[in-house]
Each structure stands twice: as structure tokens, then as C-alpha cells.
Design an enzyme around this catalytic site. Structure first.
Site, PDB file in Angstrom:
ATOM      1  N   ASP A 502       8.280  -2.424  -1.489  1.00 45.70           N
ATOM      2  CA  ASP A 502       7.417  -2.407  -2.669  1.00 45.70           C
ATOM      3  C   ASP A 502       8.219  -2.113  -3.919  1.00 45.70           C
ATOM      4  OD1 ASP A 502       7.910   0.203  -1.726  1.00 45.70           O
ATOM      5  OD2 ASP A 502       6.235   0.992  -2.875  1.00 45.70           O
ATOM      6  N   ARG A 506      12.293   4.656  -6.172  1.00 52.89           N
ATOM      7  CA  ARG A 506      11.769   5.990  -5.900  1.00 52.89           C
ATOM      8  C   ARG A 506      11.802   6.283  -4.395  1.00 52.89           C
ATOM      9  NH1 ARG A 506       5.906   3.957  -7.692  1.00 52.89           N
ATOM     10  NH2 ARG A 506       5.165   3.137  -5.707  1.00 52.89           N
ATOM     11  N   GLU A 508      10.297   5.731  -1.810  1.00 52.24           N
ATOM     12  CA  GLU A 508       9.285   4.931  -1.138  1.00 52.24           C
ATOM     13  C   GLU A 508       9.951   3.737  -0.454  1.00 52.24           C
ATOM     14  OE1 GLU A 508       5.629   4.697  -3.147  1.00 52.24           O
ATOM     15  OE2 GLU A 508       4.751   3.327  -1.709  1.00 52.24           O
ATOM     16  N   ASP A 515       1.714  -6.102  -0.698  1.00 50.55           N
ATOM     17  CA  ASP A 515       2.680  -6.529  -1.700  1.00 50.55           C
ATOM     18  C   ASP A 515       3.371  -7.802  -1.221  1.00 50.55           C
ATOM     19  OD1 ASP A 515       2.148  -3.673  -1.645  1.00 50.55           O
ATOM     20  OD2 ASP A 515       3.647  -3.419  -3.210  1.00 50.55           O
ATOM     21  N   TRP A 567      -4.068  -5.487   3.014  1.00 50.49           N
ATOM     22  CA  TRP A 567      -2.809  -5.009   3.604  1.00 50.49           C
ATOM     23  C   TRP A 567      -2.695  -5.574   5.025  1.00 50.49           C
ATOM     24  CZ3 TRP A 567      -4.399  -3.411  -0.874  1.00 50.49           C
ATOM     25  CH2 TRP A 567      -3.497  -2.863  -1.769  1.00 50.49           C
ATOM     26  N   GLU A 772       5.198  -2.285 -11.838  1.00 51.23           N
ATOM     27  CA  GLU A 772       4.175  -1.991 -10.841  1.00 51.23           C
ATOM     28  C   GLU A 772       2.781  -2.029 -11.463  1.00 51.23           C
ATOM     29  OE1 GLU A 772       4.500   1.943  -9.145  1.00 51.23           O
ATOM     30  OE2 GLU A 772       3.217   1.405  -7.450  1.00 51.23           O
ATOM     31  N   HIS A 793       8.436  -3.733  -9.203  1.00 49.19           N
ATOM     32  CA  HIS A 793       7.517  -4.024  -8.111  1.00 49.19           C
ATOM     33  C   HIS A 793       7.230  -5.516  -8.236  1.00 49.19           C
ATOM     34  CE1 HIS A 793       6.088  -0.287  -6.360  1.00 49.19           C
ATOM     35  NE2 HIS A 793       5.016  -0.863  -5.881  1.00 49.19           N
TER      36      HIS A 793
HETATM   37  C1  RAM Z   1       2.045   2.126  -3.576  1.00 55.15           C
HETATM   38  C2  RAM Z   1       3.058   1.136  -3.164  1.00 55.15           C
HETATM   39  C3  RAM Z   1       2.565  -0.241  -2.874  1.00 55.15           C
HETATM   40  C4  RAM Z   1       1.120  -0.311  -2.567  1.00 55.15           C
HETATM   41  C5  RAM Z   1       0.578   0.973  -2.043  1.00 55.15           C
HETATM   42  C6  RAM Z   1      -0.893   0.944  -1.747  1.00 55.15           C
HETATM   43  O1  RAM Z   1       2.547   3.398  -3.314  1.00 55.15           O
HETATM   44  O2  RAM Z   1       4.062   1.097  -4.122  1.00 55.15           O
HETATM   45  O3  RAM Z   1       2.862  -1.117  -3.906  1.00 55.15           O
HETATM   46  O4  RAM Z   1       0.936  -1.337  -1.650  1.00 55.15           O
HETATM   47  O5  RAM Z   1       0.828   2.017  -2.915  1.00 55.15           O
END
Ligand code: RAM
Length: 921
Positions: A502, A506, A508, A515, A567, A772, A793
Site C-alpha cells: 500500500d 511508514r 505498514e 489497493d 478487499w 494516499e 499510495h
Molecule cells: C490503510 C492502508 C491501505 C488500506 C487500508 C484499509 O492503512 O494504507 O491503503 O487498504 O488502510
């Protein structure tokens, strides 16, 4: 006609394939109109020269009548492990004339997992932390968040002697963690972050390298450096320290196989004979960064002639030890065998992560204590810094950020990812620092600790990502739109790091399914992502539970619960997209059971056909602005979409009964949707842009209400001054649906919008990647909450598919796969005066573009590869005006008029002009 770009399993000359029946492909090009392949013949042999000698061939397909060169299954003898196969394709054109043949090759890997166990069996080796606990990590490292000690990477070595030169040598290797292999003092290959990230509990990839040229008679040293990586390091936003994910320490597994002239073989494998020792990297973590103390280098540790241990500090002791280690113990000692079983090993099936380009500094701001470097592009990778003549022990620190806030690095949005690299100098005239086992998302780097002003020439950014071949290009007359395309491409580059992540910066960097699925169509415009996605689909399937529910993320990490709408639907969309874009039926077959189980899971839990139960962490139209699309509208629309896709897939896979069953279910969901959510005036419950987009885009409206619903959508956009409210989910339908329903002008208005929220707004505010959030930074509110605000993103960049598909005009008809039947719909509009796109599709090069002059003459150019055909819709309101080279288009070779300015084109390159009163510029 010429065959070119030969591939095996969608890769160019791959080494180490673990596929019993690999699929061979080629593309075609020709100058001639109507060119097509009428037949092909594949021959394969053990030696390239043997391809010419019929009796020495391993496989001869004979002449096969077919127009396709796409994914033809190996039908020769059973493949042997570690064997190279040369193959040649001969093709005949539409007139039966043979073309110049083209050759390629592939090489099998170990093929069977037992091979790791064979004589000289390979076992997992790592640090013997019981007898030799690692030294404490350095404390002067400026770590601000992480509380756990990060152990140093493994430096592993094994010396062995060769009496004879091998004629061929392959290194098969992998790691728990991420590794670089070394042989006789040099790095093996150019993979980064190997073995990549997969659902390790199910599949761990090994890499294959040809190391024949690096071996010598006499002593040789095989080595490796292994860092924590995804296996044991910080991953995702899970606060747990290493250990919790897959394991608590890195380990290495390798099998070096040597073949000699006389046909004999020898293997050098990871075993208890290996040594483990210290090295300059004190710790390295993908999120936290890397700490290198160059003073701790052990010269020659990975080369022959190194003496592991000496207590003798006399100068004589140093002699014959090129490491010059002399007086001190090098610190190398026996490894521990940490696991006897190799585990679920598979050969790496796609291109690894590599450093693909170097970006220079655009500017360096030198202040008293620090220098701030601007690379001019938000990118993903690491800094390469040349340090000149500083004293030994000087500590230089690099911090990274995507953006500046009042001249300082803005790092709050990195959350717990420290992204700090540290270098302690050796004190030489010139030293180069480039961390090896970490990566950051950044445009800016702050350098502290240099006792001089940093010169821009001494600092570069090394860009790394999964090295998918770049195959598409889009360009137009508007520089902001071109910047948007560039931002989309950079977002794809940076987030294709072994899995589709994503975000790259960070704590993550996870493979979120929504995505990826929203962006998949755009991704396959820009690059050949066939092998990359086909591999990731396996991770997605691995995450599915017994009830049929996918996970939000693959590989599963940080969040492990049944997936949310959109998702989980990624598990349906992506295999289907691989079939449509690349003709990859094998992946569709593999995924079909899972696709179907997902739809059944939703159905079982929602017998009234409105998806309201078991919606996981229902994210809705994630990051929508100033709108609230009802969850049930969104989830039910996606239930319909996935069901329809399962029906289509069943049809492709030759199961009409199953197709019929899901078609019926789809009809039921559609009815339920209309009943529950569609008003008699065509309003859709929620009355948001995304609600209309889903209903229109997925065909969930009664025919008589389609125009009215499109009208409501347009009215909402207009009322907002052509501003969108869509989040991740609605955005990729936005411009396509508007265009499809006759509102290309509104789609263009959104494309050119530069007031908040819009793509243009981010670009006007300096974006070089896709943000994002629409409001990542705004004039009115500054930065969005740092708790979730990535500037790289790709999801909102899913408009890229429309840039190629409608603005340039490259698409395929609904029944076409891998662009066998193109749908060329160049759509002049907005303030553009020209646009063009091209794509290296699986069959060959496709291009389409247009330009418009002030008199209202529109010129369209198009290229159709041999074997494909196209339906071209000329953008004109005067069909009779369409000509090529002054002649009516319909009279030109390869052209058939279909009426209403539509033409069927055979393969070839075309340039049509037409008059248009509506399009005058
Ligand atoms: C965020 C992520 C991603 C998304 C989820 C739900 O933390 O970056 O882009 O799919 O949330």
C-alpha cells in the site's frame, strides 16, 4: 513477420524454473497489413546447436496451425532438474511464408523439494546464540521509537577447495530473512531483498544464480550476509518485535552444485562446517534503517586466503592473510544448524527486486549542522553517499522524508518506521555508504555528521522495486496530465516491492488486497505484471480460510481477519484480470476454487442477497471525502461483481453448468440490489458519486433508469463544481463510467480540475507520486493526521487505466483476452490537443493516439500487432470524412467499415483523418 520477446513462464530466459510444463510465448511484429501467424513450430534441444539437427532435438511440436504464440505448454519429454533447454520458434505468416526463427532458453531449478535433502544435504544454518550470544548493538544510534535490540545480521562463510575447474555451477540459495550471497569476494547476482516476501509458512522462494565464472581451482569461499527482513524484522504496524511473525532469527540455506567435464557432480551445501562472524553492519531493519560501522569491516572475510582465527599478533601472522587481520581474533566461529528440514521451498517465479535506476540530487541545502538533499522525486530505495576524508569514527546519519515542513523533514507520517541509516567512517580518503537491507520512501534526505558542506555530486538515490518489465507509455499535450501519469508510474515502482504494497515509507508496507485490485488494470498498462501478480495470487489464496474468506492482506500480517468487501474481492478480480490482460488461464484455474469459495462464503452468510453480514472490517469507500456511501450498497454491488466474474471464469474454464449457476445468483443479487437501493427516479441509496458509479459500472440498474442515474451522478459532480467525492473504491470507476455514459466532458473536467479535491490539486502542490488521501495536505488544513498520511499510495492513481483506455484509446473488447481484439476508442476532450499511448501487450505492440487541429481535423494513428484485429471508433461526427492518405478509409487495405465511423482493422499501422465539427479546437 518476426517473432520477438520470447518468454518462458512470462519471463525472459529464466534460470531455475520449478514448473513441470512451462509455457512458452512470443510476440509478433510486421510492417505488413493483415499480417498474422498461420502456424508455428517449436523445437527444443539440450544445446543451441542441436536445434538445427532434427535427430538431436528433444521436442518438436511439428507444424501447428494457430494464430497464437501465447503461453504454449511444453509438450516435450519430462524436464530434468538443473537443466538448460534451448528452444526455437518458427512461424508462418498468413500467406504460408516462413519467418526468420527466433531462439530462447530456460533452465530448470531443483524441481523437487527432495533435491535439497540429497547427498550433501543442505540444512538451515544460523547464529549459535547459545554459545556465542551476539554483541550488544550500538547504543549511539539515535533510535527514537524502537525499544528492542536489533541483533546484527549474519556474516556466513564456508571455504572449500576445488581440484578441477567446474564446467558449470549454480547456486541455489534462500534465507529466513533477506540475504546477499557472496562468492570469492564478490556479490552473487543483483537481487535485492531476496528471497522476497511470500506466505512463508506455505512457500519460501529460492534463487538460482549461474556462478560458473566465479569459481577457481584451489580455495574458494562461499558466503552470505543475512538480515532480519520480513522473517524476523519489523513488518507492518504490528507493535510486536521481531520473532512474532515467522521466526526470531535469520538463517541461510544454500546448495552450490558443480558439474565437471567428465559428467561428475559435487555440491557444497549449508552445513555445520560453516563459520559465522562479525561484520560492519551492526543492525539492519527494513523499517528502522541500517547501522554500519565501517571500522568493523573484516577485510577478506568472504575471499580465499582468509585466516579465520589467529591469536598471534606478530606481523608474520598477518602474512598470507590478505585480510590483514593479524593481531586480533576475527571472531568467526562455528554456526548452529537451526533447522534440518528445508521447508516449503519453491523457485522464485518472477523478477526479483533490483536497483533499476539512480536519481541524482536536484539540490542540497547546507546548513551548519546538516545538509538537506532534494532528489526532486518521491521514490523508494536508499541513499548512496560518498564520504570524503573524514576521521575514523566519524558518525554520519541519514534521515528520510517524503516531504518538508517549513524546511525540515516531515517524518511524523512515518509513524514507527525510523528510516535512519547510520555510517561510522573508517577514515579513508573516500568511502561509500549505501545500506543494503533496508529501504525507505523519500524525496528528501537529511545528512548530519559531515564536517564539510555536502556536494550534490556525492549523493544519489538508488531506486529499487520488483523489476517488472516496463511496457507502457502515455503522453499528451498537457503537462499536468503528463505529471499525473508520471506520479502513477512512480507510485507503481515504489510500491512493487516483492508484493504490491500500500505504501513504502511508514510502518505498514503491506499487501492490501483492495489497493492492489483497484490498481491492477492500471498496473498492467504500465508494466508486464503477469508473473508478479500470478505469484502474489498464491499468497492471496494461502490466506483464505476454511469458510472461504480471504484476508484483507496477503501475506497475512498485522491484521488477520476475514476480509472486507472490495478487499476480499481482490481474490476474484486479480486472477480474472490476469486472464483478460495476459491470457493466463493456469492462474485462473488455480484460483478458481478460491474465487468461488469467496462468493459462496458471502452468499451463505447473506441468503437475502444483500451483503450486510460478515463484512469484516468494512472499510466502505475508503478515504472518500464529503460523502458517505452506504456500506451495504457498496458491499452488495461487489457481491454482484464477484459473482458475475466467477460465472465468466467458469465459462472460460469450460464449466457452463457452474457458469449458469453463478449467472443466476448474479441475477438474484442484481434484483435484490435494485429492490433495496434503487428508487423509481434512478436515485441510488446514499445518492453519492460512488453509489452511482457502482450501480452504473457494474450494470445494476434497470435499463430504463440508466440514463437517469447517470444524470444524478453528473448533477452531483456539477453541483460541486466538477469535484469528486470518491474514495479508493469509487475512483477507478469515475472517469470510465462517465465516458461510457456519454459524459466524457465531465471526466475531462475532473482530469483538469486543480481545486481540492483532485489529482491536479496534489500536483499543483508539488506531488510527484499519488497521495494516499485527497487531503494529504491542503491549504486550508495543512497536513492530514500523521497517523495515516502517505504521499505514495497508488490506489487513487487507478485513473491510469482510463488515460490509456479512453484518452489514448487502447482497450480490448469484452470477449477478447490478451488484446486479441482491440477496441480503439481515442477520445479527444478537455484542453488536450493530442494524446498517445502504447503498450507492449502479450501479443505485440499496440498503439493508439490522436491529434486535433484548429480546423477540426482529427488524426488518429493506430498499431495492431499481427494476429490481432481492432475495432476503431473514429472520433468524428462526420463518418463520411474518414480517410487515409486521401482515400476513403473503407477502401484501404486491412480496413472494413462497420458503419457509424467504426472500422475493423487487420494487423498493421494506420493513420486516419476525419473532420469533426464537435471537436474543433
Ligand atoms: C490503510 C492502508 C491501505 C488500506 C487500508 C484499509 O492503512 O494504507 O491503503 O487498504 O488502510
Amino acid at each position: 513477420m518476426t517473432p520477438y520477446a520470447l518468454t518462458t513462464e512470462q519471463r525472459t530466459t529464466p534460470l531455475g524454473l520449478d514448473v513441470a510444463r512451462p509455457r512458452l510465448s512470443w510476440k509478433l511484429r510486421s510492417e505488413e497489413r493483415g499480417a498474422a501467424q498461420s502456424a508455428y513450430q517449436i523445437v527444443a534441444a539440450a544445446q543451441a546447436g542441436d536445434l538445427d539437427v532434427p535427430e538431436r532435438r528433444l521436442w518438436d511440436s511439428g507444424k501447428v496451425e494457430s494464430s497464437s504464440g501465447l503461453l504454449i505448454e511444453w509438450d516435450g519429454p519430462e524436464l530434468a532438474p538443473s537443466t538448460r533447454y534451448h528452444w526455437r520458434v518458427l512461424v508462418w505468416d498468413q500467406a504460408g511464408e516462413p519467418a526468420t526463427p527466433a531462439d530462447s532458453l530456460f533452465e530448470t531449478g531443483l524441481l523437487r523439494p527432495e533435491a535439497w535433502q540429497a547427498a550433501g544435504r543442505a540444512v538451515w544454518i544460523g547464529r549459535d546464540s547459545v554459545n556465542h550470544p551476539p554483541m550488544d548493538p550500538p547504543t549511539d544510534h539515535d533510535r527514537t521509537v524502537a525499544t528492542h535490540a536489533l541483533p546484527p545480521p549474519l556474516y556466513l562463510r564456508r571455504s572449500f577447495v576445488l581440484e578441477r575447474q567446474p564446467v558449470r555451477a549454480r547456486l541455489y540459495s534462500t534465507a529466513h530473512g533477506i540475504y546477499q550471497a557472496r562468492l570469492n569476494g564478490s556479490r552473487v547476482g543483483d537481487s535485492e531483498l531476496a528471497p522476497g516476501w511470500t506466505e512463508y509458512r506455505h512457500r519460501l522462494q529460492y534463487q538460482t544464480h549461474d556462478v560458473t565464472a566465479s569459481l577457481q581451482v584451489g580455495e574458494n569461499v562461499l558466503g552470505a550476509v543475512v538480515a532480519d527482513g520480513w522473517w524476523a524484522g519489523y513488518v507492518g504496524f504490528d507493535p510486536r518485535k521481531p520473532a512474532a511473525h515467522y521466526g526470531d532469527a535469520p538463517a541461510f540455506l544454500a546448495r552450490l552444485v558443480l558439474w565437471f567435464e567428465d559428467g561428475s557432480q559435487r555440491s557444497v551445501t549449508t552445513d555445520g562446517e560453516w563459520m559465522e562472524g562479525p561484520g560492519p553492519i551492526q543492525f539492519s531493519d527494513m523499517l528502522m534503517g541500517e547501522y554500519v560501522d565501517a571500522q568493523a569491516q573484516v577485510p577478506g572475510w568472504d575471499a580465499p586466503g582468509f585466516v579465520d582465527v589467529t591469536e598471534d599478533d606478530s606481523p608474520e601472522a598477518s602474512e598470507g592473510n590478505p585480510g590483514g587481520w593479524g593481531g586480533r581474533r576475527s571472531g568467526f566461529r562455528a554456526v548452529a544448524v537451526v533447522d534440518e528440514t528445508p521447508g516449503p521451498l519453491v523457485a522464485e517465479p518472477d523478477e526479483p527486486v533490483r536497483v533499476t535506476r539512480t536519481v541524482g540530487a536536484v539540490s542540497v541545502e547546507n546548513a551548519t549542522e546538516k545538509s538537506i538533499v532534494d532528489f526532486g522525486q518521491n521514490l523508494v530505495g536508499r541513499v548512496r553517499l560518498t564520504v570524503r576524508g573524514v576521521a575514523a569514527g566519524t558518525r554520519i546519519r541519514l534521515r528520510h522524508a517524503e516531504i518538508l515542513d517549513q524546511g525540515e523533514l516531515y517524518v511524523a507520517n512515518l509513524r514507527r518506521a525510523e528510516a535512519i541509516d547510520t555510517y561510522v567512517a573508517r577514515g579513508e580518503a573516500e568511502e561509500v555508504f549505501e545500506p543494503q537491507f533496508t529501504f525507505h520512501g523519500f524525496r528528501f534526505a537529511e545528512v548530519t555528521g559531515l564536517p564539510y558542506e555536502l556536494d550534490a555530486g556525492d549523493v544519489q538515490a538508488q531506486v529499487l522495486h520488483s523489476d517488472t518489465p516496463w511496457t507502457g507509455s502515455f503522453e499528451c499535450s498537457d503537462s499536468t496530465v503528463n505529471q499525473l501519469q508520471s506520479n502513477i508510474e512512480w507510485g507503481q515502482r515504489g510500491n512493487w516491492v516483492s508484493v504490491p504494497t500500500d505504501c513504502p515509507q511508514r510502518d505498514e508496507r503491506l499487501g492490501w488486497l483492495a489497493d492492489a485490485q483497484i490498481f491492477a488494470a492500471t498496473a498492467s498498462r504500465n508494466a508486464d505484471v503477469s508473473a508478479f501478480f500470478a505469484r502474489w495470487v498464491l499468497d492471496v489464496l494461502d490466506g483464505q480460510d476454511d469458510e472461504g474468506a480471504f484476508r484483507d492482506i496477503a501475506p497475512v500480517m498485522s491484521i488477520n481477519r476475514q476480509a472486507a468487501p472490495v478487499w476480499g474481492d481482490g481474490g476474484v478480480v486479480i486472477p480474472w484480470h490476469l486472464w483478460r490482460a495476459y491470457g493466463d488461464q493456469r492462474t485462473l484455474e488455480r484460483a478458481f476454487g478460491g474465487m468461488r469459495a469467496w462468493v459462496d462464503f458471502i452468499h451463505r452468510n447473506n441468503p437475502d442477497l444483500l451483503w450486510r453480514k460478515r463484512t469484516g472490517n468494512s472499510y466502505g469507500d475508503w478515504l472518500q471525502v464529503d460523502a458517505w456511501t452506504p456500506r451495504a450498497v457498496l458491499s452488495t454491488a461487489w457481491f454482484a461483481k464477484s459473482t458475475e466474474t466467477v460465472a465468466e471464469a467458469a465459462e472460460v474454464l469450460g464449466d457452463p453448468e457452474t457458469a449458469q449457476k453463478y449467472r443466476q445468483l448474479h441475477a438474484g443479487i442484481r434484483e435484490a440490489f435494485i429492490e433495496a437501493f434503487v428508487g423509481p427516479d434512478g436515485t441510488v441509496h446514499g445518492d453519492t458519486q460512488t453509489a452511482y458509479l457502482l450501480a452504473l459500472g457494474f450494470g445494476l440498474l434497470p435499463e430504463h433508469l440508466v440514463a437517469a442515474a447517470a444524470g444524478h451522478l453528473v448533477a452531483d459532480l456539477k453541483a460541486r463544481g466538477n469535484r469528486l467525492t470518491t474514495g479508493f473504491v469509487g475512483v477507478n470507476l469515475l472517469c470510465p463510467v462517465l465516458t461510457e455514459h456519454g459524459h466524457a466532458d465531465v471526466a475531462y473536467a475532473l482530469l483538469h480540475q486543480d481545486e481540492y479535491p483532485s489529482w491536479g490539486y496534489s500536483i499543483r502542490n508539488g506531488a510527484t507520486t499519488i497521495w494516499e488521501r485527497w487531503d494529504g495536505w491542503t491549504e486550508h488544513a495543512g497536513f492530514q493526521s500523521a497517523s495515516m498520511n502517505s504521499f505514495n499510495h497508488y490506489s487513487l492513481g487507478s485513473i491510469g487505466d482510463w488515460l490509456f483506455g479512453r484518452v489514448a484509446g487502447i482497450d480490448q473488447t469484452p470477449a477478447s483476452t490478451a488484446y486479441s481484439e482491440l477496441l480503439l476508442r481515442p477520445t479527444p476532450g478537455g484542453r488536450l490537443t493530442w494524446a498517445k499511448g502504447s503498450q507492449e501487450t502479450a501479443r505485440g505492440r499496440v498503439a493508439c493516439g490522436w491529434s486535433l487541429d484548429q480546423a477540426g481535423t482529427v488524426t488518429v494513428t493506430a498499431s495492431v500487432p499481427p494476429g490481432s484485429t481492432a475495432v476503431l471508433q473514429m472520433p468524428t461526427d462526420d463518418p463520411s470524412s474518414v480517410t487515409e492518405g486521401g482515400d476513403p478509409a473503407a477502401t484501404r487495405p486491412g480496413v472494413e467499415a462497420l458503419g457509424n465511423a467504426h472500422f475493423r482493422l487487420a494487423a498493421g499501422t494506420y493513420e486516419f483523418t476525419a473532420r469533426s465539427t464537435a471537436l474543433r479546437h
